[in-house]
Design a protein around this motif. Structure first.
Motif, PDB file in Angstrom:
ATOM      1  N   ASN A 171     -59.893 -59.597  16.278  1.00 36.93           N
ATOM      2  CA  ASN A 171     -59.110 -59.351  17.479  1.00 36.93           C
ATOM      3  C   ASN A 171     -58.374 -58.015  17.401  1.00 36.93           C
ATOM      4  O   ASN A 171     -58.078 -57.507  16.315  1.00 36.93           O
ATOM      5  CB  ASN A 171     -58.074 -60.470  17.668  1.00 36.93           C
ATOM      6  CG  ASN A 171     -58.710 -61.838  17.730  1.00 36.93           C
ATOM      7  OD1 ASN A 171     -59.311 -62.213  18.720  1.00 36.93           O
ATOM      8  ND2 ASN A 171     -58.590 -62.608  16.644  1.00 36.93           N
ATOM      9  N   VAL A 195     -56.500 -53.755  25.524  1.00 36.84           N
ATOM     10  CA  VAL A 195     -57.891 -54.174  25.654  1.00 36.84           C
ATOM     11  C   VAL A 195     -58.372 -53.753  27.039  1.00 36.84           C
ATOM     12  O   VAL A 195     -57.622 -53.883  28.022  1.00 36.84           O
ATOM     13  CB  VAL A 195     -57.997 -55.706  25.475  1.00 36.84           C
ATOM     14  CG1 VAL A 195     -59.425 -56.179  25.670  1.00 36.84           C
ATOM     15  CG2 VAL A 195     -57.498 -56.104  24.087  1.00 36.84           C
ATOM     16  N   THR A 240     -56.993 -60.556  30.009  1.00 36.96           N
ATOM     17  CA  THR A 240     -57.119 -61.599  28.982  1.00 36.96           C
ATOM     18  C   THR A 240     -57.877 -62.800  29.537  1.00 36.96           C
ATOM     19  O   THR A 240     -57.446 -63.424  30.512  1.00 36.96           O
ATOM     20  CB  THR A 240     -55.735 -62.059  28.502  1.00 36.96           C
ATOM     21  OG1 THR A 240     -55.002 -60.932  28.016  1.00 36.96           O
ATOM     22  CG2 THR A 240     -55.863 -63.102  27.411  1.00 36.96           C
ATOM     23  N   ASP A 264     -62.145 -68.295  24.879  1.00 35.76           N
ATOM     24  CA  ASP A 264     -63.045 -67.495  24.048  1.00 35.76           C
ATOM     25  C   ASP A 264     -64.091 -68.436  23.456  1.00 35.76           C
ATOM     26  O   ASP A 264     -63.757 -69.372  22.721  1.00 35.76           O
ATOM     27  CB  ASP A 264     -62.251 -66.804  22.939  1.00 35.76           C
ATOM     28  CG  ASP A 264     -62.975 -65.627  22.322  1.00 35.76           C
ATOM     29  OD1 ASP A 264     -64.131 -65.797  21.897  1.00 35.76           O
ATOM     30  OD2 ASP A 264     -62.385 -64.522  22.275  1.00 35.76           O
ATOM     31  N   ARG A 291     -64.503 -65.295  27.851  1.00 36.89           N
ATOM     32  CA  ARG A 291     -65.245 -64.364  27.019  1.00 36.89           C
ATOM     33  C   ARG A 291     -66.260 -65.172  26.216  1.00 36.89           C
ATOM     34  O   ARG A 291     -65.891 -66.083  25.475  1.00 36.89           O
ATOM     35  CB  ARG A 291     -64.321 -63.595  26.087  1.00 36.89           C
ATOM     36  CG  ARG A 291     -65.049 -62.553  25.230  1.00 36.89           C
ATOM     37  CD  ARG A 291     -64.070 -61.690  24.461  1.00 36.89           C
ATOM     38  NE  ARG A 291     -64.755 -60.643  23.704  1.00 36.89           N
ATOM     39  CZ  ARG A 291     -64.132 -59.666  23.040  1.00 36.89           C
ATOM     40  NH1 ARG A 291     -62.791 -59.613  23.041  1.00 36.89           N
ATOM     41  NH2 ARG A 291     -64.813 -58.748  22.388  1.00 36.89           N
TER      42      ARG A 291
END
Length: 492
Positions: A145, A152, A156, A160, A224
């Motif tokens: 991470n 990023v 967000t 994940d 993600r």
């Protein structure tokens, strides 16, 4: 081969960067018991390699600059190593876990890996590289991470998700290894797994009672998805019914964000997608990983199928699977897709400076290698693969140890820079790289199948890819600005 000869051009960045380890960087500790367990992912009972009883193995979750300490107890009946696919080991290849750098962990013994995810982010995986054990499992995910102070280049995600896809055989890895040692072809896989599970029963060709993978999601949310091809030899096309795949990262590099309806993922490659759950959930949705560059009629059953389940889904998935590419005799679609993957040069990664601040297109290349592979040839009575006419023979002493202790006769620093017109041979011939040097490596594929090449412990820039034979003039087509940095590339 004629027009079907392929080449892939890449610049390998072999600069060893001396990093300073700060005493404040955290440590994470893992204790792993590697053993066989019984499983039947395709309905046939077989032994698979599990870690702490899990198949696939546990996730290694790190943050940039963290140290991982992984104690591995080998409870198999043969030696074992673990390698960290895509993680860079700068001046620390002793922890790399491949036969060239480490002595295997004997059966019944343990070994502790200690490495730092120095200046890295991204999606990776680990697996056992010895004795064809990868064909029995032993793989798992690695996430590195961003530190909180580094932005990023996307919002967000709400979740994940790690996904492993790969071809699978119901024969044991020992039987597969024996076939390869005898110079035989492995033949068509028995199936494709999603996270160690067989396909959803989308039609009657799938036997009843096979356990399949389900991914539970919330409508309207973005997830993600980190997808890894952990298979043996089969390129796979990944797609999700009625959903776009927004590519965001591959093997530690943020990419220019663009949508794909499907993406070819070759053996050893890892990709991160942002997937938004924007459908009406009239039913569940298929997630598919199907074999590429094969006769789809013959290989129709070599297809992995999982389920994407919205919390408000109104029923089970049904009907035909979403179509993938149909270009058995034409690789242009896949090659153009690969060319479209570019580095996000404006995004920071492990450090605040943009990825594009390293101008690889302006480097002074110090060594050039053209590496040509051919279809397997007879060498000492067995069919073997070669590069520039050499089939590598692993020595009893790891290369790194032989180099460290100046042991003579273990390997030769005479690997040819260009293909040679000579009888193929077995040899322990090694490329002699220059410290702090930069290599240009041209991979010329004269076989009939797509190859995957991996640079262990480092990354390279993919600057070109084309049909035919490479020439000096090919440099005029290189992408010298935003070619993606990665550790595994396909070669058509």
């Amino acid at each position: 081969m004629g027009e079907y000869r392929r080449l892939l051009l890449l610049v390998g960045v072999l600069v060893v960067l001396v990093g300073e380890a700060y005493c404040g960087d955290p440590f994470v500790f893992y204790d792993w018991n590697v053993s066989y367990i019984d499983a039947a992912p395709l309905g046939v009972k077989q032994q698979v390699i599990a870690i702490n009883g899990q198949f696939p193995g546990p996730l290694v979750n790190l943050t940039t600059n963290w140290h991982a300490v992984v104690n591995v107890l080998n409870n198999l009946d043969e030696p074992l190593l673990m390698t960290w696919n895509g993680l860079q080991h700068r001046r620390n290849s002793w922890q790399d876990g491949v036969s060239g750098t480490n002595c295997p962990i004997p059966a019944g013994w343990n070994w502790t890996y200690n490495f730092q995810a120095k200046d890295q982010i991204g999606s990776f995986f680990y697996f056992p590289p010895l004795h064809f054990q990868r064909a029995a499992g032993g793989f798992g995910g690695v996430i590195v991470n961003n530190r909180p102070v580094i932005p990023v280049p996307f919002g967000t995600p709400v979740g994940d998700i790690t996904i492993f896809i790969g071809d699978w055989y119901t024969r044991s890895h020992k039987d597969l290894r024996a076939a390869l040692d005898a110079g035989k072809d492995l033949g068509m896989p028995d199936g494709v797994l999603f996270n160690g599970k067989g396909p959803y029963r989308y039609n009657n060709s799938v036997p009843a009672g096979i356990e399949y993978e389900t991914f539970n999601v919330q409508p309207g949310k973005t997830y993600r998805m980190r997808v890894h091809n952990v298979g043996i030899s089969t390129s796979l096309n990944f797609r999700i019914q009625n959903h776009n795949l927004l590519l965001a990262e591959t093997e530690g590099s943020y990419t220019s964000q663009q949508n794909y309806t499907n993406l070819d993922i070759h053996v050893g490659q890892s990709y991160s997608f942002l997937v938004t759950m924007d459908q009406n959930a009239s039913s569940d949705y298929y997630m598919v990983a199907s074999a590429r560059f094969v006769n789809t009629t013959i290989w129709s059953n070599v297809t992995g199928v999982a389920i994407l389940h919205y919390s408000n889904s109104k029923g089970k998935a049904k009907g035909p699977l979403p179509d993938g590419p149909d270009d058995y005799y034409d690789k242009y679609f896949s090659m153009n897709q690969a060319r479209s993957i570019r580095w996000n040069v404006s995004a920071g990664a492990a450090r605040p400076n943009p990825q594009g601040s390293f101008k690889y297109g302006q480097i002074n290349v110090t060594q050039v290698f053209v590496l040509k592979n051919k279809p397997p040839e007879l060498v000492n009575g067995k069919r073997r693969c070669t590069l520039n006419g050499i089939s590598y023979q692993a020595p009893a002493t790891p290369l790194k140890l032989a180099d460290r202790f100046n042991l003579a006769g273990v390997f030769k620093l005479d690997f040819p820079e260009r293909p040679m017109n000579r009888t193929p041979k077995l040899d322990t011939s090694v490329i002699n790289g220059t410290y702090r040097g930069f290599m240009e490596i041209i991979l010329q594929n004269n076989d009939t199948t797509v190859q995957s090449y991996h640079m262990d412990g480092y990354a390279f820039f993919v600057v070109g890819m084309d049909f035919g034979d490479w020439t000096e003039d090919s440099r005029g087509t290189y992408n010298k600005w935003d070619g993606v940095a990665r550790s595994t590339a396909q070669q058509f």
